[in-house]
Scaffold this motif. Structure first.
Motif, PDB file in Angstrom:
ATOM      1  N   PHE B 185      -2.491   7.428  -2.098  1.00  0.00           N
ATOM      2  CA  PHE B 185      -2.872   7.421  -0.679  1.00  0.00           C
ATOM      3  C   PHE B 185      -4.263   8.036  -0.542  1.00  0.00           C
ATOM      4  O   PHE B 185      -4.593   8.969  -1.278  1.00  0.00           O
ATOM      5  CB  PHE B 185      -1.897   8.257   0.160  1.00  0.00           C
ATOM      6  CG  PHE B 185      -0.570   7.592   0.416  1.00  0.00           C
ATOM      7  CD1 PHE B 185      -0.353   6.873   1.580  1.00  0.00           C
ATOM      8  CD2 PHE B 185       0.453   7.697  -0.512  1.00  0.00           C
ATOM      9  CE1 PHE B 185       0.869   6.259   1.818  1.00  0.00           C
ATOM     10  CE2 PHE B 185       1.677   7.083  -0.277  1.00  0.00           C
ATOM     11  CZ  PHE B 185       1.894   6.362   0.887  1.00  0.00           C
ATOM     12  N   LEU B 192      -4.651   7.141   7.339  1.00  0.00           N
ATOM     13  CA  LEU B 192      -4.044   7.113   6.014  1.00  0.00           C
ATOM     14  C   LEU B 192      -4.095   5.679   5.491  1.00  0.00           C
ATOM     15  O   LEU B 192      -3.892   4.722   6.236  1.00  0.00           O
ATOM     16  CB  LEU B 192      -2.593   7.571   6.177  1.00  0.00           C
ATOM     17  CG  LEU B 192      -1.835   8.199   5.026  1.00  0.00           C
ATOM     18  CD1 LEU B 192      -2.634   9.274   4.329  1.00  0.00           C
ATOM     19  CD2 LEU B 192      -0.514   8.776   5.561  1.00  0.00           C
ATOM     20  N   ARG B 193      -4.354   5.545   4.189  1.00  0.00           N
ATOM     21  CA  ARG B 193      -4.484   4.196   3.633  1.00  0.00           C
ATOM     22  C   ARG B 193      -3.865   4.159   2.252  1.00  0.00           C
ATOM     23  O   ARG B 193      -4.070   5.074   1.455  1.00  0.00           O
ATOM     24  CB  ARG B 193      -5.967   3.860   3.560  1.00  0.00           C
ATOM     25  CG  ARG B 193      -6.286   2.493   3.026  1.00  0.00           C
ATOM     26  CD  ARG B 193      -7.708   2.187   3.425  1.00  0.00           C
ATOM     27  NE  ARG B 193      -8.231   1.018   2.763  1.00  0.00           N
ATOM     28  CZ  ARG B 193      -9.386   0.449   3.101  1.00  0.00           C
ATOM     29  NH1 ARG B 193     -10.112   0.953   4.081  1.00  0.00           N
ATOM     30  NH2 ARG B 193      -9.816  -0.608   2.455  1.00  0.00           N
ATOM     31  N   SER B 194      -3.139   3.089   1.959  1.00  0.00           N
ATOM     32  CA  SER B 194      -2.519   2.939   0.633  1.00  0.00           C
ATOM     33  C   SER B 194      -2.633   1.490   0.196  1.00  0.00           C
ATOM     34  O   SER B 194      -2.545   0.573   1.027  1.00  0.00           O
ATOM     35  CB  SER B 194      -1.047   3.368   0.698  1.00  0.00           C
ATOM     36  OG  SER B 194      -0.534   3.570  -0.605  1.00  0.00           O
ATOM     37  N   MET B 211       5.209   6.914   4.480  1.00  0.00           N
ATOM     38  CA  MET B 211       4.907   5.985   5.574  1.00  0.00           C
ATOM     39  C   MET B 211       5.736   6.301   6.817  1.00  0.00           C
ATOM     40  O   MET B 211       5.228   6.225   7.945  1.00  0.00           O
ATOM     41  CB  MET B 211       5.135   4.551   5.104  1.00  0.00           C
ATOM     42  CG  MET B 211       4.061   4.139   4.111  1.00  0.00           C
ATOM     43  SD  MET B 211       4.277   2.470   3.492  1.00  0.00           S
ATOM     44  CE  MET B 211       2.652   2.232   2.725  1.00  0.00           C
ATOM     45  N   ALA B 214       4.216   9.434   8.365  1.00  0.00           N
ATOM     46  CA  ALA B 214       2.975   9.146   9.078  1.00  0.00           C
ATOM     47  C   ALA B 214       3.283   8.706  10.505  1.00  0.00           C
ATOM     48  O   ALA B 214       2.631   9.142  11.463  1.00  0.00           O
ATOM     49  CB  ALA B 214       2.186   8.073   8.335  1.00  0.00           C
ATOM     50  N   LEU B 221      -1.760   4.542   9.912  1.00  0.00           N
ATOM     51  CA  LEU B 221      -1.644   4.163   8.504  1.00  0.00           C
ATOM     52  C   LEU B 221      -1.927   2.685   8.323  1.00  0.00           C
ATOM     53  O   LEU B 221      -1.476   1.864   9.113  1.00  0.00           O
ATOM     54  CB  LEU B 221      -0.222   4.482   8.015  1.00  0.00           C
ATOM     55  CG  LEU B 221       0.088   4.045   6.583  1.00  0.00           C
ATOM     56  CD1 LEU B 221       0.680   5.194   5.793  1.00  0.00           C
ATOM     57  CD2 LEU B 221       1.035   2.861   6.558  1.00  0.00           C
TER      58      LEU B 221
END
Lengths: 278, 278
Positions: B185, B192-194, B211, B214, B221
């Motif tokens: 992440f 937030l980024r994945s 997730m 979040a 996200l």
């Protein structure tokens, strides 16, 4: 009788540990070999591939008090195959380790050898499909015969479901790499062609023998990328591995390759191979 | 004590057959779980992933006369871990088969469960490298937790050699997929980024928990491709899996991510996770 780290034991007494990294993480290699009248065909090439691959992965060869060739011979002997036609499989894993990915130092690798009788037969021409699973030619593992065979199993399952013998795997660029358990050769106007290792082909021992035979028989050969579209324009195609040897490939996805008959170059290579194993 | 197909046995009496396809071909799956005070965290999510993956591969769940959850509980009990913090590993292979890739019909799969005490600890911030090994996001196996772990082992070995804790794997398109044994992440300006599953990320159970957190914590996200170049522009980064839980990632290839300190969003997610496991 099964060979495990220096000992020959009956199957039911051969115990692989539930903590073996070969089982838990696919952390190992294997070789499939063929013996003709007790003599293992291209043994040195098989052992060379095994040893260089083990070195790459950092898996030592366990000290079992004898050479690998002797261990293989003893396995044949224990199964009354010292003078017979047989298949052998040698499996080398990194051995038992604690939890986690990082290989422990000072592991005792697992060396497993099995042998079974296998008569000489000429495999009938094969059919194949183009598998939907693809091969990662960017992985250094693409050129190693590792225990990570699930992609190939999926491809072969797909072949079986679609009524074919084999599955051809494309790489991530869309070019043909190999079959699920064999290398691929095609013929264009008398020129033999096989996907290069950089396209994800395993450096098959039989593939190497065919390349030698091509030179001996004065058949021009190129290692070059091969698209599925070009495959269908080929005059001939065949598959190779230690067990099927040189097996003509006549149909892919139901479409005939060339005129749908075993071709002239395939016949010559096959005859040359038969001489080699005599 | 080890659980093998319905029986609990001491380690040395647990025998995996040398013909098990899990060992010979990596033909199987696994789950790593964490128990807190005897209760397996997100058990249903783990079993759901296992069962859908097994269904995809065509591996049946063996009839061991009890539910998988009961088998896991019995394994904890047999190791005096019914009320402790522990880690568990469940391994499911297609079982013993004859030679060859094609899965036999009517196999008896192998179901293996091990458990070990594991105390609650907050992992210190991690460092990582960009691995030279890449992940094949085109393989359906990329989204399954299979026994084919050699690519990840190579990546982790590379990390250890370069003095880092983890290795980040790029996919064949060059985007980040995940770490060798964790999801990745990052945070950009509070978002937030994945990497998405289609980029080769494993659908990690802890990734799923993050997730959910979040959403609960009102942290925006996105699942979107992430290049290594963008990673170095991130404000924060962290790694997730069942064992390390939420672990800050402060350096990659020796370069600091953000200001090189544990970030605010990472702290909030970590605190939320701690509440979940209480």
């Amino acid at each position: 009788m099964i060979y495990l780290n220096g000992r020959l034991l009956p199957d039911e007494e051969t115990r692989i540990s539930p903590a073996d990294r070969g089982l838990l993480l696919g952390d190992g290699l294997f070789e499939t070999m063929r013996a003709y009248q007790g003599e293992i065909f291209r043994l040195r090439a098989h052992l060379h591939r095994l040893l260089t691959s083990a070195d790459f992965l950092g898996i030592p060869i366990p000290d079992v008090g004898e050479e690998l060739s002797q261990a293989l011979a003893r396995t044949l002997e224990a199964n009354d195959l010292s003078h017979s036609d047989a298949s052998l499989r040698l499996t080398l894993t990194r051995g038992v380790g604690p939890r986690g990915l990082v290989p422990p130092r000072n592991t005792q690798p697992t060396l497993l050898i099995t042998a079974a009788p296998l008569e000489r037969t000429e495999f009938p021409p094969a059919t194949a499909i183009l598998a939907s699973v693809c091969r990662n030619e960017h992985s250094p593992l693409a050129n190693l015969k590792t225990l990570n065979y699930l992609d190939n199993i999926l491809a072969r399952q797909e072949a079986v479901q679609r009524g074919a013998d084999e599955a051809l795997l494309r790489n991530t660029a869309g070019n043909l790499a190999e079959a699920s358990a064999a290398n691929l050769f095609v013929v264009f106007e008398g020129v033999l062609r096989s996907p290069p290792l950089s396209d994800g082909a395993l450096p098959g021992i039989t593939r190497g023998v065919v390349m030698e035979l091509a030179q001996e028989l004065d058949i021009p050969l190129v290692e070059a990328s091969l698209s599925p579209e070009r495959l269908f324009e080929a005059d001939e195609a065949f598959l190779t591995n230690s067990l099927i040897e040189v097996r003509p490939l006549l149909k892919v996805n139901g479409r005939e390759i060339g005129d749908g008959e075993v071709g002239e170059i395939t016949r010559r290579i096959r005859a040359g191979y038969r001489k080699e194993i005599e």
